[in-house]
Structures are given as C-alpha cells and as structure tokens.
Write a protein that holds these residues in place. Structure first.
Motif, short mmCIF file in Angstrom:
data_model
loop_
_atom_site.label_atom_id
_atom_site.label_comp_id
_atom_site.label_asym_id
_atom_site.label_seq_id
_atom_site.Cartn_x
_atom_site.Cartn_y
_atom_site.Cartn_z
N MET A 165 6.91 8.02 2.27
CA MET A 165 6.86 6.47 2.64
C MET A 165 8.27 6.18 3.04
O MET A 165 9.04 5.34 2.30
N ARG B 150 7.16 3.58 15.45
CA ARG B 150 7.07 3.70 13.95
C ARG B 150 6.03 2.17 13.86
O ARG B 150 6.29 1.26 14.60
N ARG C 22 5.66 -2.43 5.19
CA ARG C 22 6.68 -1.91 5.69
C ARG C 22 7.35 -2.90 6.63
O ARG C 22 6.76 -3.32 7.42
N PHE D 212 -0.09 -2.06 4.82
CA PHE D 212 -1.00 -0.87 4.81
C PHE D 212 -1.64 -0.58 3.51
O PHE D 212 -1.10 -1.10 2.67
N ARG E 290 -3.98 2.94 1.60
CA ARG E 290 -4.69 4.00 1.88
C ARG E 290 -5.33 4.21 0.30
O ARG E 290 -4.72 4.17 -0.51
N PHE F 52 -1.50 6.25 7.01
CA PHE F 52 -0.34 5.90 6.48
C PHE F 52 -0.45 5.50 4.87
O PHE F 52 -1.31 4.61 4.98
N PRO F 53 0.38 5.97 3.89
CA PRO F 53 1.12 7.38 4.01
C PRO F 53 0.60 8.51 4.17
O PRO F 53 -0.69 8.84 3.72
N LYS F 54 1.05 9.52 4.48
CA LYS F 54 0.64 10.89 4.42
C LYS F 54 0.75 11.39 3.05
O LYS F 54 1.63 11.18 2.37
#
Length: 141
Positions: free
Chosen positions: A53, A92, A76, A97, A99, A35-37
């Motif tokens: 997001m 969820r 989040r 997070f 990335r 996350f996030p894609k």
C-alpha cells in the motif's frame, strides 16, 4: 434451372459459435486491478497477510474481520499538482478502495494485530478457538 453454389463447412461444431462471439467484447478479470496486492499464508496459529500500500496514510485504512472474511479499505489521496498542471501519464489510481478476502477458516477478532512500515501493511490474524487443532488424549482401558 439455376445452380446455387454450395459452401462446404469443415466438421467443426464450434465454428459458428466462435464466429458469433467474435464481435462481442470480452470481459477479462485481471489481478492487476485488485488493490492492494496481497500475499497470504497460513501458520499453525492463524494467517499472515501482507498488503502493498505505497503512499497510503495508515490512519485512513480500516481493517475489519467477521468470521472468515477479512476486509481492508481506505483511501489513496490524489496528489495536489495545482490547477495549471497537465497530466503527461497517469497510471496510479486514486480514491477509495476495498479489498475483501475469504479465508478457509474463522478468525478471532480479538487476536488480530496490524502494523504499517514503508508502504507495507502486515496483519497477523489468529485462528478462532473453534478452528484451532486440538490434541486428543487417549485414555487407557
């Protein structure tokens, strides 16, 4: 004289290995956990990064660039459901997070722009001058 029953094994050298590993837990790396894609593509001047997001406050997102490493981090927030709420389904994730993506070229940190709209983060990252293609002039004779 006692006769012992003999067991004949097939000629499969990996059978013992498979039997030995069958009881071990398998580690599966899935992109579903990331996350996030992200979608990333290269353009002539740099890269475009699009991150999904939804539900993220853009003021709580940090984008950092160092050489060819782009990092997106943030938080989040969990919804306030009250003290007496019981979850029926919770798919969820919430919390912090990070990335990080290593690109095949260096990014110019002064040439990175980001905007957030409808739960989508758009990042345009320009190539470092050292990685930009250069046209070489040919001199005659």
């Amino acid at each position: 004289m006692m006769v012992y029953p003999a067991r004949i094994y097939r000629a499969d050298p990996f059978e013992i290995l498979r039997k030995g590993l069958s009881g071990l837990p398998t580690a599966r790396v899935s992109s579903a956990a990331a996350f996030p894609k992200l979608n990333i593509w290269r353009t002539g001047q740099g890269a475009a990064i699009v991150a999904e997001m939804p539900g993220i406050n853009p003021q709580k997102v940090d984008i950092t660039v160092k050489e060819n490493l782009l990092s997106i981090s943030g938080e989040r927030a969990q919804p306030d459901c009250g003290n007496d709420a019981r979850w029926m389904r919770r798919e969820r994730s919430y919390g912090q997070f990070t990335r990080a993506v290593t690109l095949p070229f260096r990014i110019d940190p002064e040439n990175v722009k980001a905007r957030y709209s409808n739960g989508i983060l758009f990042i345009a990252a320009g190539l470092s001058d050292a990685d930009k293609p250069r046209k070489i002039a040919i001199k005659a004779g």
